[in-house]
Design a protein around this motif. Sequence first.
Motif: not given
Length: 228
Positions: A139-157
């Motif tokens: 869950t730690f890894l999953f949520v870390t990915v989510i926060l990164g994928a939806t945060g600043p600098g992430a590839s849109a879409g």
Amino acid sequence: MTKIFTAELIGTFILVFFGCGAAVIAGADGTSGIGLTGIALAFGLAIVAAAYGLGAISGAHLNPAVSLGVLLAGRMTTASFVTYVIAQVLGAIAGAAVLWIVASGSAGFGGGLGSNGYGPGYLGEYSLVAALVFEAVMTFLFVTVILGATGPGASAGFAGLAIGLTLAAIHLVGIKVTGVSVNPARSIGPALFEGGRALAQLWVFILAPLAGAALAGILHRNGLTRAD
């Protein structure tokens, strides 16, 4: 908030019905069903579907652990968190209810709804410690990915795809350990209908995912896993 509540309820319904339904209806027997790989893909694809179909409304958390991580990362209010969690749990219960109605229409239905578990008699028969560690770390890894994928600098879409593939990968690794929760709502829905052992062990799949998600949110808020 009504639209957000509805989106989270429907999205979590999709996750539980597609994911658990793949295990219950399509089967885990690789010779006559879709096998463990197919079940893993069903959970991942369910996330992708909900993310692109409903993500623009609510962000498609579909998971109290994800919402907790977002809260502790400073991206949502406590009031919004409560609304999300209520919607997610109700969506999971609704998904499990419809799955029970459909699955019970088969003469071969044994009463299982894809609940999570551990110990003797459950899939790989892993220990309580193994279950706690697996669920917290994944869950730690999953949520870390989510926060990164939806945060600043992430590839849109691409967030929905990244998140869905991550969930599928977690299932590929861990279905035999716990059936994979990383989501208290996903565990609550089936457990309420199965009762017995599934309900008795439910605390593991609430506590461990929330602990892992909390750590992910705190680290992100402090900039250790944040792009900016």
